[in-house]
Design a protein around this motif. Structure first.
Motif, PDB file in Angstrom:
ATOM      1  N   ASN A 202     -13.788  29.144  25.064  1.00  0.00           N
ATOM      2  CA  ASN A 202     -15.063  28.524  24.680  1.00  0.00           C
ATOM      3  C   ASN A 202     -15.121  27.064  25.093  1.00  0.00           C
ATOM      4  OD1 ASN A 202     -15.977  30.856  23.477  1.00  0.00           O
ATOM      5  ND2 ASN A 202     -15.464  30.220  21.404  1.00  0.00           N
ATOM      6  N   PHE A 203     -13.988  26.397  25.088  1.00  0.00           N
ATOM      7  CA  PHE A 203     -13.939  24.976  25.414  1.00  0.00           C
ATOM      8  C   PHE A 203     -14.450  24.719  26.832  1.00  0.00           C
ATOM      9  CE2 PHE A 203     -11.567  21.139  26.798  1.00  0.00           C
ATOM     10  CZ  PHE A 203     -12.067  20.243  25.884  1.00  0.00           C
ATOM     11  N   PHE A 204     -14.215  25.637  27.741  1.00  0.00           N
ATOM     12  CA  PHE A 204     -14.610  25.438  29.130  1.00  0.00           C
ATOM     13  C   PHE A 204     -15.960  26.066  29.478  1.00  0.00           C
ATOM     14  CE2 PHE A 204     -10.013  25.085  29.103  1.00  0.00           C
ATOM     15  CZ  PHE A 204      -9.860  23.862  29.725  1.00  0.00           C
ATOM     16  N   PHE A 205     -16.374  27.118  28.764  1.00  0.00           N
ATOM     17  CA  PHE A 205     -17.565  27.857  29.161  1.00  0.00           C
ATOM     18  C   PHE A 205     -18.762  27.674  28.242  1.00  0.00           C
ATOM     19  CE2 PHE A 205     -14.025  30.254  31.054  1.00  0.00           C
ATOM     20  CZ  PHE A 205     -14.355  30.044  32.382  1.00  0.00           C
ATOM     21  N   ASN A 206     -18.591  27.073  27.072  1.00  0.00           N
ATOM     22  CA  ASN A 206     -19.720  26.831  26.164  1.00  0.00           C
ATOM     23  C   ASN A 206     -20.246  25.421  26.352  1.00  0.00           C
ATOM     24  OD1 ASN A 206     -19.254  29.355  25.181  1.00  0.00           O
ATOM     25  ND2 ASN A 206     -18.753  28.720  23.106  1.00  0.00           N
ATOM     26  N   GLY A 207     -21.497  25.242  25.961  1.00  0.00           N
ATOM     27  CA  GLY A 207     -22.104  23.914  25.996  1.00  0.00           C
ATOM     28  C   GLY A 207     -21.921  23.201  24.675  1.00  0.00           C
ATOM     29  N   ASP A 208     -22.728  22.173  24.473  1.00  0.00           N
ATOM     30  CA  ASP A 208     -22.667  21.399  23.237  1.00  0.00           C
ATOM     31  C   ASP A 208     -23.026  22.275  22.043  1.00  0.00           C
ATOM     32  OD1 ASP A 208     -22.256  19.293  24.936  1.00  0.00           O
ATOM     33  OD2 ASP A 208     -24.305  18.551  24.830  1.00  0.00           O
ATOM     34  N   SER A 209     -22.473  21.921  20.890  1.00  0.00           N
ATOM     35  CA  SER A 209     -22.785  22.651  19.664  1.00  0.00           C
ATOM     36  C   SER A 209     -22.485  21.759  18.470  1.00  0.00           C
ATOM     37  CB  SER A 209     -21.953  23.927  19.578  1.00  0.00           C
ATOM     38  OG  SER A 209     -22.178  24.569  18.339  1.00  0.00           O
ATOM     39  N   ARG A 210     -23.217  21.990  17.388  1.00  0.00           N
ATOM     40  CA  ARG A 210     -22.900  21.290  16.143  1.00  0.00           C
ATOM     41  C   ARG A 210     -21.694  21.901  15.471  1.00  0.00           C
ATOM     42  NH1 ARG A 210     -28.193  21.357  12.742  1.00  0.00           N
ATOM     43  NH2 ARG A 210     -28.120  23.489  13.496  1.00  0.00           N
ATOM     44  N   GLU A 211     -21.319  23.105  15.891  1.00  0.00           N
ATOM     45  CA  GLU A 211     -20.165  23.790  15.318  1.00  0.00           C
ATOM     46  C   GLU A 211     -18.953  23.549  16.216  1.00  0.00           C
ATOM     47  OE1 GLU A 211     -20.521  25.079  12.394  1.00  0.00           O
ATOM     48  OE2 GLU A 211     -22.694  24.844  12.420  1.00  0.00           O
ATOM     49  N   PRO A 212     -17.949  22.809  15.743  1.00  0.00           N
ATOM     50  CA  PRO A 212     -16.824  22.439  16.600  1.00  0.00           C
ATOM     51  C   PRO A 212     -16.052  23.610  17.187  1.00  0.00           C
ATOM     52  CG  PRO A 212     -16.530  21.571  14.362  1.00  0.00           C
ATOM     53  CD  PRO A 212     -17.825  22.289  14.395  1.00  0.00           C
ATOM     54  N   GLU A 213     -15.998  24.729  16.459  1.00  0.00           N
ATOM     55  CA  GLU A 213     -15.198  25.854  16.942  1.00  0.00           C
ATOM     56  C   GLU A 213     -15.825  26.561  18.138  1.00  0.00           C
ATOM     57  OE1 GLU A 213     -17.748  27.521  13.574  1.00  0.00           O
ATOM     58  OE2 GLU A 213     -16.601  25.711  13.909  1.00  0.00           O
ATOM     59  N   ILE A 214     -17.128  26.359  18.383  1.00  0.00           N
ATOM     60  CA  ILE A 214     -17.764  26.991  19.536  1.00  0.00           C
ATOM     61  C   ILE A 214     -18.289  25.977  20.543  1.00  0.00           C
ATOM     62  CG2 ILE A 214     -18.323  29.146  18.364  1.00  0.00           C
ATOM     63  CD1 ILE A 214     -21.143  28.118  17.907  1.00  0.00           C
TER      64      ILE A 214
ATOM     65  N   HIS B 277      -3.959  18.437  22.714  1.00  0.00           N
ATOM     66  CA  HIS B 277      -3.555  19.724  23.285  1.00  0.00           C
ATOM     67  C   HIS B 277      -3.998  20.919  22.432  1.00  0.00           C
ATOM     68  CE1 HIS B 277      -0.214  19.268  20.456  1.00  0.00           C
ATOM     69  NE2 HIS B 277      -0.029  20.570  20.577  1.00  0.00           N
ATOM     70  N   THR B 278      -4.201  20.714  21.148  1.00  0.00           N
ATOM     71  CA  THR B 278      -4.620  21.834  20.302  1.00  0.00           C
ATOM     72  C   THR B 278      -6.069  22.242  20.572  1.00  0.00           C
ATOM     73  OG1 THR B 278      -5.203  20.336  18.495  1.00  0.00           O
ATOM     74  CG2 THR B 278      -2.985  21.296  18.455  1.00  0.00           C
ATOM     75  N   ALA B 279      -6.835  21.402  21.287  1.00  0.00           N
ATOM     76  CA  ALA B 279      -8.201  21.791  21.647  1.00  0.00           C
ATOM     77  C   ALA B 279      -8.192  22.984  22.598  1.00  0.00           C
ATOM     78  CB  ALA B 279      -8.936  20.623  22.293  1.00  0.00           C
ATOM     79  N   PHE B 280      -7.069  23.201  23.269  1.00  0.00           N
ATOM     80  CA  PHE B 280      -6.963  24.333  24.193  1.00  0.00           C
ATOM     81  C   PHE B 280      -6.539  25.617  23.481  1.00  0.00           C
ATOM     82  CE2 PHE B 280      -6.200  20.561  26.850  1.00  0.00           C
ATOM     83  CZ  PHE B 280      -7.296  20.688  27.688  1.00  0.00           C
ATOM     84  N   GLN B 281      -6.379  25.546  22.156  1.00  0.00           N
ATOM     85  CA  GLN B 281      -6.039  26.717  21.358  1.00  0.00           C
ATOM     86  C   GLN B 281      -7.183  26.990  20.383  1.00  0.00           C
ATOM     87  OE1 GLN B 281      -2.532  25.287  19.452  1.00  0.00           O
ATOM     88  NE2 GLN B 281      -1.182  26.037  21.059  1.00  0.00           N
ATOM     89  N   GLN B 282      -7.364  28.267  20.068  1.00  0.00           N
ATOM     90  CA  GLN B 282      -8.433  28.641  19.150  1.00  0.00           C
ATOM     91  C   GLN B 282      -7.953  29.773  18.244  1.00  0.00           C
ATOM     92  OE1 GLN B 282     -11.970  30.572  20.854  1.00  0.00           O
ATOM     93  NE2 GLN B 282     -13.129  29.042  19.719  1.00  0.00           N
ATOM     94  N   THR B 283      -8.305  29.683  16.982  1.00  0.00           N
ATOM     95  CA  THR B 283      -7.923  30.712  16.017  1.00  0.00           C
ATOM     96  C   THR B 283      -9.007  31.783  15.976  1.00  0.00           C
ATOM     97  OG1 THR B 283      -6.790  29.041  14.714  1.00  0.00           O
ATOM     98  CG2 THR B 283      -7.256  31.129  13.622  1.00  0.00           C
ATOM     99  N   THR B 284      -8.585  33.037  16.028  1.00  0.00           N
ATOM    100  CA  THR B 284      -9.514  34.159  15.977  1.00  0.00           C
ATOM    101  C   THR B 284      -9.103  35.122  14.864  1.00  0.00           C
ATOM    102  OG1 THR B 284      -8.252  35.378  17.645  1.00  0.00           O
ATOM    103  CG2 THR B 284     -10.110  34.047  18.427  1.00  0.00           C
ATOM    104  N   VAL B 285     -10.070  35.928  14.425  1.00  0.00           N
ATOM    105  CA  VAL B 285      -9.861  36.904  13.367  1.00  0.00           C
ATOM    106  C   VAL B 285     -10.278  38.273  13.897  1.00  0.00           C
ATOM    107  CG1 VAL B 285     -10.460  37.573  11.005  1.00  0.00           C
ATOM    108  CG2 VAL B 285     -10.400  35.150  11.626  1.00  0.00           C
ATOM    109  N   ASP B 286      -9.375  39.245  13.825  1.00  0.00           N
ATOM    110  CA  ASP B 286      -9.684  40.621  14.213  1.00  0.00           C
ATOM    111  C   ASP B 286     -10.122  41.394  12.971  1.00  0.00           C
ATOM    112  OD1 ASP B 286      -8.931  40.119  16.815  1.00  0.00           O
ATOM    113  OD2 ASP B 286      -6.907  40.917  16.574  1.00  0.00           O
ATOM    114  N   LEU B 287     -11.300  42.011  13.039  1.00  0.00           N
ATOM    115  CA  LEU B 287     -11.823  42.790  11.919  1.00  0.00           C
ATOM    116  C   LEU B 287     -12.317  44.144  12.401  1.00  0.00           C
ATOM    117  CD1 LEU B 287     -13.955  40.056  10.090  1.00  0.00           C
ATOM    118  CD2 LEU B 287     -11.696  40.892   9.437  1.00  0.00           C
TER     119      LEU B 287
END
Length: 188
Positions: free
Chosen positions: A146-158, A19-29
């Motif tokens: 990103n989990f639903f709209f991005n394709g494959d990536s070597r970077e797990p967060e995207i 279930h945590t795959a549906f959550q993502q940590t972001t940083v506001d700068l």
């Protein structure tokens, strides 16, 4: 009945552990946006923003650790954000970046701040910087689009499942297009 019970158990187990795959940590700068977005060096701009956020960080090694708080796709995110908000070029604005997978795992509780640095893959300095971002209200957890709209990536967060879903859809479409005429001919 037994097959349905096993399928149900499997789905519940996947949902509970994943279930945590549906959550993502972001940083506001706060970013000083370039006046001419076409000529900007977005990787350099992201690094400069991090250095301005943490002005006490010095030395090449420490700066490299600082840069690893954000996803490797941060420069692309900044460029995309500015393309969507061209009227803000040349101003200062708050931009939301995807945190690195190591930061994400720490925030989700998959690794502990008390673990040794080699286990959590974050140095004590990085954990302190994360704590500052949290206390300033610049670190957030939200829905992982990103989990639903991005394709494959070597970077797990995207990384995402869009390519897999498209492949599955077209495979099913081909099966249906082939099976329907065969079934219609068999009925005749």
């Amino acid at each position: 009945f037994l097959a349905i019970a096993f399928l149900g158990t499997l789905l519940v187990s996947i949902g509970y552990t994943g279930h945590t795959a549906f959550q993502q940590t972001t940083v506001d700068l706060r970013v000083n946006l370039p006046a001419d977005p076409a000529k900007a060096s977005y990787p350099g701009l992201v690094k400069m923003t991090l250095r301005e956020t943490f002005p006490d960080v010095s030395g090449r090694r420490n700066k490299k650790e600082l840069y690893r708080l954000l996803s490797s796709g941060a420069a692309w995110e900044l460029q995309s954000w500015l393309e969507e908000n061209p009227g803000l070029a040349g101003t200062q604005a708050t931009v939301t970046f995807t945190a690195s997978d190591d930061v994400d795992m720490l925030i989700k509780g998959k690794v502990s701040r008390l673990d040794e640095p080699d286990v959590r893959r974050l140095s004590d300095r990085q954990v302190a910087w994360i704590g500052k971002l949290e206390s300033d209200g610049n670190l957030k957890t939200g829905f992982n689009t990103n989990f639903f709209f991005n394709g494959d990536s070597r970077e797990p967060e995207i990384a995402g499942i869009a390519a897999a879903m498209a492949g599955s859809f077209f495979s099913l479409l081909i099966c249906l297009l082939m099976a329907f005429p065969l079934g219609a001919m068999a009925a005749i």
